[in-house]
Design a protein around this motif. Structure first.
Motif, PDB file in Angstrom:
ATOM      1  N   ARG A 193      -6.014  45.567  93.846  1.00 14.02           N
ATOM      2  CA  ARG A 193      -6.106  44.421  92.951  1.00 14.02           C
ATOM      3  C   ARG A 193      -5.127  43.366  93.441  1.00 14.02           C
ATOM      4  N   SER A 194      -5.284  42.137  92.980  1.00 12.18           N
ATOM      5  CA  SER A 194      -4.355  41.089  93.381  1.00 12.18           C
ATOM      6  C   SER A 194      -2.995  41.335  92.732  1.00 12.18           C
ATOM      7  N   GLY A 195      -1.952  40.824  93.360  1.00 15.84           N
ATOM      8  CA  GLY A 195      -0.615  41.023  92.809  1.00 15.84           C
ATOM      9  C   GLY A 195       0.457  40.660  93.812  1.00 15.84           C
ATOM     10  N   THR A 196       1.699  40.979  93.473  1.00 12.11           N
ATOM     11  CA  THR A 196       2.859  40.572  94.258  1.00 12.11           C
ATOM     12  C   THR A 196       3.704  41.772  94.659  1.00 12.11           C
ATOM     13  N   VAL A 197       4.098  41.802  95.922  1.00 12.88           N
ATOM     14  CA  VAL A 197       5.076  42.777  96.411  1.00 12.88           C
ATOM     15  C   VAL A 197       6.422  42.058  96.473  1.00 12.88           C
ATOM     16  N   ARG A 198       7.433  42.651  95.898  1.00 16.94           N
ATOM     17  CA  ARG A 198       8.763  42.038  95.890  1.00 16.94           C
ATOM     18  C   ARG A 198       9.648  42.696  96.946  1.00 16.94           C
ATOM     19  N   VAL A 199      10.279  41.856  97.755  1.00 18.25           N
ATOM     20  CA  VAL A 199      11.173  42.327  98.817  1.00 18.25           C
ATOM     21  C   VAL A 199      12.555  41.725  98.564  1.00 18.25           C
ATOM     22  N   ARG A 200      13.542  42.583  98.342  1.00 20.15           N
ATOM     23  CA  ARG A 200      14.903  42.106  98.090  1.00 20.15           C
ATOM     24  C   ARG A 200      15.821  42.594  99.215  1.00 20.15           C
TER      25      ARG A 200
END
Length: 222
Positions: free
Chosen positions: A191-198
């Motif tokens: 599904r569409s969405g966001t991967v967060r990279v910190r």
């Protein structure tokens, strides 16, 4: 049903983009095989792949220049393009030696500056990684040794930290979050969405700190 179709589309789109981009990318890279050239080509590949699938990457954290060992948790295969977009500096990946024997994948990795590590032979390959670091490169390890599929982060193996101690370079902890909820490899859905990279602040070994303790500290900081 829609999520299953999106999963098939994601894999198909990745294959199409890779087939189209690999020949010119390989020729350009082999003319001058540096970490920066590899990283720039792979960032373009990542943008095209993720954009075509409705995936986004949200990056935050600390910038660091110079030789370093980067360690990141490994949730899913989506982590690879997410890291390429989320870390704003050239780097090369470290991969387990078994990948070298895979059809196509091993051949492609062998053409890049990827460093293969044999975990069953006393960490064979770390000497090559040390050479890359001595040349000023940053190398990325997934110290869990395998994907965790969004579950608890596994204990870190010590190879990356032995390298950092031997080369006297910092460890940069990176936390990746959200990949399995977007591309679920177990359920084969997308599904569409966001991967967060910190990207965390550089960690330097404490006086007398051994690789195991250094690994545990980095795991807590990631």
């Amino acid at each position: 049903m829609v999520a299953r179709l999106r999963y098939v589309w994601t894999l198909s789109w990745c294959a199409i983009v890779s087939v189209v981009m690999f020949p010119p990318g390989a020729v350009h890279y082999l003319m001058r095989p540096t970490a920066e050239r590899f990283w720039r080509w792979m960032r373009v590949w990542s943008r095209v792949v993720l954009g075509g699938c409705g995936f986004r990457v949200e990056a935050s954290g600390t910038a660091y220049e110079g030789a370093a060992v980067i360690v990141a948790n490994h949730e899913a295969m989506l982590d690879i393009p997410a890291l390429l977009l989320g870390i704003d500096r050239p780097f090369v990946f470290v991969a387990r030696s078994e990948l070298r024997r895979l059809p196509i994948v091993g051949w492609v990795l062998a053409l890049t500056r990827c460093v293969f590590i044999d975990r069953g032979a006393g960490g064979a390959g770390l000497a090559e990684a040390a050479q890359r670091v001595a040349e000023g490169d940053a190398v990325v390890f997934y110290p869990e040794g395998t994907r965790n599929y969004g579950e608890t982060v596994r204990p870190f193996l010590t190879g990356a930290f032995r390298l950092a101690l031997a080369a006297d370079v910092p460890v940069i902890p990176v936390a990746v979050d959200g990949a399995p909820t977007i591309l679920n490899e177990r359920q084969k859905t997308a599904r569409s969405g966001t991967v967060r990279v910190r990207v965390g602040a550089p960690l330097h070994a404490l006086p007398g700190e051994d690789p195991r303790a250094f690994a545990a500290r980095a795991r807590s900081a990631a």
